[in-house]
Write a protein that holds these residues in place. Structure first.
Motif, PDB file in Angstrom:
ATOM      1  N   THR A  90       0.857  -1.181   0.000  1.00 33.98           N
ATOM      2  CA  THR A  90       0.000   0.000   0.000  1.00 33.98           C
ATOM      3  C   THR A  90       0.893   1.230   0.000  1.00 33.98           C
ATOM      4  N   VAL A  91       0.335   2.363  -0.387  1.00 38.10           N
ATOM      5  CA  VAL A  91       1.091   3.615  -0.479  1.00 38.10           C
ATOM      6  C   VAL A  91       0.479   4.628   0.482  1.00 38.10           C
ATOM      7  N   THR A  92       1.322   5.287   1.256  1.00 39.73           N
ATOM      8  CA  THR A  92       0.840   6.278   2.218  1.00 39.73           C
ATOM      9  C   THR A  92       0.499   7.596   1.519  1.00 39.73           C
ATOM     10  N   PHE A 105      11.623  11.485   8.807  1.00 37.73           N
ATOM     11  CA  PHE A 105      10.430  11.048   9.524  1.00 37.73           C
ATOM     12  C   PHE A 105      10.824  10.453  10.867  1.00 37.73           C
ATOM     13  N   SER A 106       9.894  10.468  11.783  1.00 38.19           N
ATOM     14  CA  SER A 106      10.046   9.757  13.052  1.00 38.19           C
ATOM     15  C   SER A 106       8.841   8.848  13.198  1.00 38.19           C
ATOM     16  N   TRP A 107       8.616   8.345  14.398  1.00 37.16           N
ATOM     17  CA  TRP A 107       7.437   7.505  14.603  1.00 37.16           C
ATOM     18  C   TRP A 107       6.147   8.314  14.583  1.00 37.16           C
ATOM     19  N   HIS A 108       6.277   9.647  14.565  1.00 38.25           N
ATOM     20  CA  HIS A 108       5.075  10.482  14.401  1.00 38.25           C
ATOM     21  C   HIS A 108       4.441  10.221  13.037  1.00 38.25           C
ATOM     22  N   GLU A 109       5.265  10.229  11.995  1.00 34.61           N
ATOM     23  CA  GLU A 109       4.755   9.972  10.642  1.00 34.61           C
ATOM     24  C   GLU A 109       4.275   8.541  10.478  1.00 34.61           C
ATOM     25  N   ILE A 110       4.914   7.609  11.180  1.00 39.04           N
ATOM     26  CA  ILE A 110       4.457   6.218  11.117  1.00 39.04           C
ATOM     27  C   ILE A 110       3.042   6.113  11.672  1.00 39.04           C
ATOM     28  N   GLY A 111       2.783   6.847  12.751  1.00 39.21           N
ATOM     29  CA  GLY A 111       1.453   6.842  13.337  1.00 39.21           C
ATOM     30  C   GLY A 111       0.424   7.609  12.529  1.00 39.21           C
ATOM     31  N   CYS A 112       0.841   8.710  11.943  1.00 38.02           N
ATOM     32  CA  CYS A 112      -0.102   9.561  11.200  1.00 38.02           C
ATOM     33  C   CYS A 112      -0.388   9.052   9.791  1.00 38.02           C
ATOM     34  N   PHE A 113       0.579   8.361   9.179  1.00 35.94           N
ATOM     35  CA  PHE A 113       0.425   7.958   7.785  1.00 35.94           C
ATOM     36  C   PHE A 113       0.509   6.451   7.547  1.00 35.94           C
ATOM     37  N   ASP A 114       1.524   5.803   8.130  1.00 38.78           N
ATOM     38  CA  ASP A 114       1.732   4.379   7.843  1.00 38.78           C
ATOM     39  C   ASP A 114       0.611   3.510   8.394  1.00 38.78           C
ATOM     40  N   LEU A 115       0.314   3.658   9.666  1.00 38.50           N
ATOM     41  CA  LEU A 115      -0.731   2.815  10.258  1.00 38.50           C
ATOM     42  C   LEU A 115      -2.090   3.038   9.598  1.00 38.50           C
ATOM     43  N   PRO A 116      -2.533   4.278   9.384  1.00 38.19           N
ATOM     44  CA  PRO A 116      -3.817   4.464   8.693  1.00 38.19           C
ATOM     45  C   PRO A 116      -3.847   3.825   7.312  1.00 38.19           C
ATOM     46  N   ALA A 117      -2.747   3.949   6.557  1.00 36.86           N
ATOM     47  CA  ALA A 117      -2.708   3.378   5.212  1.00 36.86           C
ATOM     48  C   ALA A 117      -2.819   1.858   5.263  1.00 36.86           C
ATOM     49  N   MET A 118      -2.090   1.234   6.168  1.00 30.52           N
ATOM     50  CA  MET A 118      -2.121  -0.224   6.254  1.00 30.52           C
ATOM     51  C   MET A 118      -3.450  -0.728   6.803  1.00 30.52           C
ATOM     52  N   ILE A 119      -3.990  -0.051   7.808  1.00 31.60           N
ATOM     53  CA  ILE A 119      -5.275  -0.466   8.376  1.00 31.60           C
ATOM     54  C   ILE A 119      -6.378  -0.361   7.330  1.00 31.60           C
ATOM     55  N   ASP A 120      -6.406   0.734   6.588  1.00 30.47           N
ATOM     56  CA  ASP A 120      -7.421   0.890   5.545  1.00 30.47           C
ATOM     57  C   ASP A 120      -7.282  -0.195   4.483  1.00 30.47           C
ATOM     58  N   TYR A 121      -6.047  -0.501   4.112  1.00 26.24           N
ATOM     59  CA  TYR A 121      -5.824  -1.537   3.088  1.00 26.24           C
ATOM     60  C   TYR A 121      -6.319  -2.890   3.585  1.00 26.24           C
ATOM     61  N   VAL A 122      -5.987  -3.229   4.830  1.00 27.42           N
ATOM     62  CA  VAL A 122      -6.389  -4.520   5.388  1.00 27.42           C
ATOM     63  C   VAL A 122      -7.911  -4.626   5.462  1.00 27.42           C
ATOM     64  N   GLU A 179      -3.805  11.713  16.911  1.00 29.25           N
ATOM     65  CA  GLU A 179      -3.785  12.628  15.771  1.00 29.25           C
ATOM     66  C   GLU A 179      -4.796  12.278  14.687  1.00 29.25           C
ATOM     67  N   ARG A 180      -5.171  11.014  14.613  1.00 28.46           N
ATOM     68  CA  ARG A 180      -6.168  10.569  13.637  1.00 28.46           C
ATOM     69  C   ARG A 180      -7.276   9.827  14.393  1.00 28.46           C
ATOM     70  N   PRO A 181      -7.994  10.525  15.277  1.00 25.43           N
ATOM     71  CA  PRO A 181      -8.934   9.853  16.186  1.00 25.43           C
ATOM     72  C   PRO A 181     -10.046   9.073  15.498  1.00 25.43           C
ATOM     73  N   GLU A 182     -10.311   9.380  14.223  1.00 24.68           N
ATOM     74  CA  GLU A 182     -11.345   8.638  13.509  1.00 24.68           C
ATOM     75  C   GLU A 182     -11.003   7.154  13.375  1.00 24.68           C
ATOM     76  N   TYR A 183      -9.699   6.821  13.508  1.00 27.15           N
ATOM     77  CA  TYR A 183      -9.283   5.417  13.370  1.00 27.15           C
ATOM     78  C   TYR A 183      -9.561   4.597  14.625  1.00 27.15           C
ATOM     79  N   ASN A 184      -9.890   5.245  15.718  1.00 33.07           N
ATOM     80  CA  ASN A 184     -10.275   4.497  16.918  1.00 33.07           C
ATOM     81  C   ASN A 184     -11.481   3.615  16.664  1.00 33.07           C
ATOM     82  N   GLU A 185     -12.381   4.073  15.794  1.00 35.58           N
ATOM     83  CA  GLU A 185     -13.596   3.316  15.498  1.00 35.58           C
ATOM     84  C   GLU A 185     -13.313   2.045  14.706  1.00 35.58           C
ATOM     85  N   LYS A 186     -12.119   1.935  14.165  1.00 30.78           N
ATOM     86  CA  LYS A 186     -11.775   0.772  13.352  1.00 30.78           C
ATOM     87  C   LYS A 186     -11.049  -0.306  14.153  1.00 30.78           C
TER      88      LYS A 186
END
Length: 468
Positions: A127-129, A207-224, A251-258
């Protein structure tokens, strides 16, 4: 949604109040296994005592004004974890165990070949962030609910299989029928691509783990979720895999619902009490060193460096056992102990780790140790004003993490100190469970590679996942 809500209410109903917040059916089994596992032969206390002494010594040494590295590198009087006093009677046994694993082909097999070797189906996914990083994921498909695994600093998806069939978390979950997905953060060996940048470009590593949390995890979770047609998933993170989740939840609280449930193995957010000699040695000068290294074009955190060699000597001394145990920089920086260390499997661990990270990730953790808070990256006063509108970086709003969170910690963890975990528990918006591993020598790395992982971690985890 009704079904999910009912399960959540049911899970909450069996969780008790603060200080006893563990699922009731797990209490008795925890008591039963504790005594049998924690009674290990010899030098457990010696290793723990040396670890405390080393951590304090290194922290004090960082206050020296000049030639810190030189002084530390030549000193012959610092305590070490591995010396004649605590391994003399076991040297031959440790060497024999290590040598017996040297010919294990698992050390050279790629993760997909490794999974196939042990009879499981495996899929590769990409997947692509939003900011252009190409991330690779691995899947062991199953008919049950989706479980997403996220590795720690310097780790990768490999972390969840290299412990083997008896202890590998991915295999154990697959045996339970779960649909297992393993993520890879930007910059590690499986995710070193970008739609425009190359790893040789400085911008790739910005990047730090901030970008991993803001971009990487949302991209992978959405793909899955899109790939499986599931509405929610269960998330299990280790170390940085927990840090990045807390960033996402804030930072992306909408992902809590997922997220049905988030299990934090060795949760790292607050770090002011961290015992890691690496953290304590580098944190006080981390920002300055980071600027200097980046000025020389060094943006990736390299596994072999002068500072790591210095720390290796401080902690481990010299000799064949020291070389074996401290060879891997991941173990060196995060911690190791003899009680749960599978020496026979060390060649496999060495073959798959470390997996790469940005220098900025390491510096960001150091900033957390210095500040005692869980904040966004500190660029310095002037740049902070431009980026954040304030001279000080903002703290993450942990009260926005509304997904159910289970915290699993231990007494001898060099990165996630019990006091820091407690501070996190107090701040989280929906921490529904907190559990201390019943083993006084259980450390940061044991959360993924312990010899008794199935007994000390997975048996309880399995029941927790079922409740949600």
């Amino acid at each position: 949604m009704v079904c999910v809500t009912q399960l959540y209410v049911l899970a909450m109903a069996v969780i008790s109040c603060r200080g006893q917040s563990i699922l009731l059916p797990l209490v008795e089994s925890t008591r039963q296994v504790a005594g049998a596992v924690i009674t290990q032969p010899l030098f457990q206390a010696l290793a723990q005592g040396a670890g405390e002494l080393i951590a304090n010594t290194v922290y004090d040494a960082t206050r020296l004004p000049v030639a810190i590295a030189h002084v530390l590198g030549v000193s012959e009087n610092l305590p070490v974890l591995i010396n004649n006093n605590n391994v003399a009677d076991r040297t031959d046994k440790i060497l024999a165990e290590y040598q017996s694993g040297l010919n294990n082909e698992d050390a050279k097999l790629s993760i997909d070949k490794l999974i196939k070797k042990y009879g499981y189906p495996v899929e590769k996914h990409e997947t692509v962030t939003e900011d252009g990083y190409v991330l690779q994921m691995f899947r062991i498909p199953g008919k049950g609910s989706v479980v997403f695994l996220m590795h720690g600093l310097l780790g990768s998806a490999d972390d969840f299989v290299i412990a083997g069939l008896e202890s590998g978390l991915a295999y154990l979950l697959a045996e339970e029928g779960y649909d297992v997905w393993m993520g890879n953060a930007r910059g590690n060996k499986h995710s070193r691509r970008h739609v425009e940048l190359e790893p040789s470009d400085a911008g790739f590593w910005d990047f730090s783990w901030h970008e991993i949390g803001c971009f990487d995890l949302p991209a992978m979770i959405d793909y899955v979720l899109n790939s499986t047609s599931a509405k929610t998933l269960k998330y299990i993170g280790h170390s940085q895999g927990t840090t990045s989740f807390f960033v996402m939840g804030s930072e992306r609280p909408e992902y809590n619902e997922k997220i049905d449930l988030m299990v934090a193995l060795s949760p790292v957010a607050f770090m002011s009490h961290a015992k890691s000699p690496f953290v304590r040695l580098t944190a006080p000068v981390g920002d300055i060193v980071g600027v200097i290294l980046q000025g020389f074009g060094l943006h990736e955190f390299l596994p072999d460096s002068n500072i790591l060699r210095i720390i290796k000597r401080i902690m481990c001394g010299t000799g064949p056992i020291a070389e074996i145990i401290c060879y891997n920089s991941l173990l060196l920086t995060s911690g190791f102990g003899f009680a749960e260390l599978n020496v026979t499997n060390l060649p496999v661990i060495h073959g798959h780790t470390p997996s790469g990270a940005s220098l900025k990730q390491v510096v960001h953790y150091g900033q957390g140790f210095n500040s005692g808070d869980f904040k966004q990256y500190d660029y310095g006063r002037l740049k902070n004003l431009r980026i954040y509108g304030n001279e000080v970086p903002p703290a993450y709003a942990l009260e926005k993490v509304t997904a159910p969170v289970s915290l699993v910690y231990s007494a001898d963890d060099w990165m996630a100190h019990p006091d820091d975990v407690d501070a996190l528990y107090q701040r989280l918006g929906n921490a529904v469970d907190i559990h201390k591993v019943p083993h006084p020598q259980f450390n940061h790395i044991d959360f993924i590679w312990a010899k008794h992982f199935k007994i000390l971690i997975f048996d309880r985890l399995r029941r927790l996942l079922t409740a949600f």
